[in-house]
Write a protein that holds these residues in place. Sequence first.
Motif, mmCIF file in Angstrom:
data_model
loop_
_atom_site.group_PDB
_atom_site.id
_atom_site.type_symbol
_atom_site.label_atom_id
_atom_site.label_comp_id
_atom_site.label_asym_id
_atom_site.label_seq_id
_atom_site.Cartn_x
_atom_site.Cartn_y
_atom_site.Cartn_z
ATOM 1 N N SER A 108 -1.410 -8.709 -0.106
ATOM 2 C CA SER A 108 -2.689 -9.060 0.527
ATOM 3 C C SER A 108 -3.903 -8.626 -0.277
ATOM 4 O O SER A 108 -4.997 -9.166 -0.104
ATOM 5 N N GLY A 109 -3.746 -7.602 -1.119
ATOM 6 C CA GLY A 109 -4.882 -7.024 -1.828
ATOM 7 C C GLY A 109 -5.605 -5.959 -1.021
ATOM 8 O O GLY A 109 -6.536 -5.318 -1.502
ATOM 9 N N ASP A 110 -5.197 -5.764 0.222
ATOM 10 C CA ASP A 110 -5.831 -4.790 1.118
ATOM 11 C C ASP A 110 -5.135 -3.442 0.985
ATOM 12 O O ASP A 110 -4.388 -3.006 1.859
ATOM 13 N N ARG A 111 -5.399 -2.781 -0.123
ATOM 14 C CA ARG A 111 -4.695 -1.541 -0.463
ATOM 15 C C ARG A 111 -5.295 -0.327 0.243
ATOM 16 O O ARG A 111 -6.449 -0.354 0.672
ATOM 17 N N GLN A 112 -4.484 0.716 0.345
ATOM 18 C CA GLN A 112 -4.923 1.981 0.939
ATOM 19 C C GLN A 112 -4.717 3.097 -0.077
ATOM 20 O O GLN A 112 -3.623 3.261 -0.614
ATOM 21 N N PHE A 113 -5.779 3.868 -0.293
ATOM 22 C CA PHE A 113 -5.754 4.962 -1.250
ATOM 23 C C PHE A 113 -5.861 6.293 -0.513
ATOM 24 O O PHE A 113 -6.760 6.486 0.308
ATOM 25 N N VAL A 114 -4.951 7.204 -0.802
ATOM 26 C CA VAL A 114 -4.850 8.487 -0.111
ATOM 27 C C VAL A 114 -6.015 9.388 -0.492
ATOM 28 O O VAL A 114 -6.310 9.569 -1.673
ATOM 29 N N LYS A 115 -6.624 9.976 0.530
ATOM 30 C CA LYS A 115 -7.679 10.969 0.322
ATOM 31 C C LYS A 115 -7.254 12.338 0.857
ATOM 32 O O LYS A 115 -7.624 13.359 0.306
ATOM 33 N N GLU A 116 -6.465 12.351 1.942
ATOM 34 C CA GLU A 116 -5.937 13.580 2.517
ATOM 35 C C GLU A 116 -4.642 13.248 3.242
ATOM 36 O O GLU A 116 -4.444 12.116 3.677
ATOM 37 N N ALA A 117 -3.776 14.253 3.402
ATOM 38 C CA ALA A 117 -2.511 14.048 4.112
ATOM 39 C C ALA A 117 -2.219 15.264 4.979
ATOM 40 O O ALA A 117 -2.423 16.406 4.558
ATOM 41 N N PHE A 118 -1.735 15.003 6.195
ATOM 42 C CA PHE A 118 -1.437 16.050 7.166
ATOM 43 C C PHE A 118 -0.112 15.750 7.859
ATOM 44 O O PHE A 118 0.331 14.604 7.881
ATOM 45 N N TYR A 119 0.496 16.767 8.432
ATOM 46 C CA TYR A 119 1.636 16.564 9.326
ATOM 47 C C TYR A 119 1.335 17.304 10.614
ATOM 48 O O TYR A 119 0.564 18.267 10.637
#
Length: 117
Positions: A74-85
């Motif tokens: 789709s071209g609608d990418r997601q780029f990680v800025k922070e990650a939590f659990y």
Amino acid sequence: MPDGITIAATDEQLAGLKYNSDGLITAIAQDVDSGDILMLAWMNEESLKMTFAEGRMVYWSRSRQELWRKGDTSGDRQFVKEAFYDCDADALLFKVEQEGAGACHTGARTCFFSSFG
């Protein structure tokens, strides 16, 4: 073009995650700027490690039984800025920069556009 960050999770953190009986864990993508919840998807251990290494969201498709990098088609990418659990270590939250029209396969910005009532 946005850039994601790589995540250096410890072996202890990774070992503590609780996957379901199918080897999957829920993953929520949240817009880092607006706070909007964009989507909920699934990850397996491989997609999680790829996401951490690449700084770009990689999910597991339950319907296709394969890895998929958000936005490859789709071209609608997601780029990680922070990650939590979460406190039970059975759900993940990623704050992402969303590129393109949106996160939903329908073309909407978020998958959560339907309300009750």
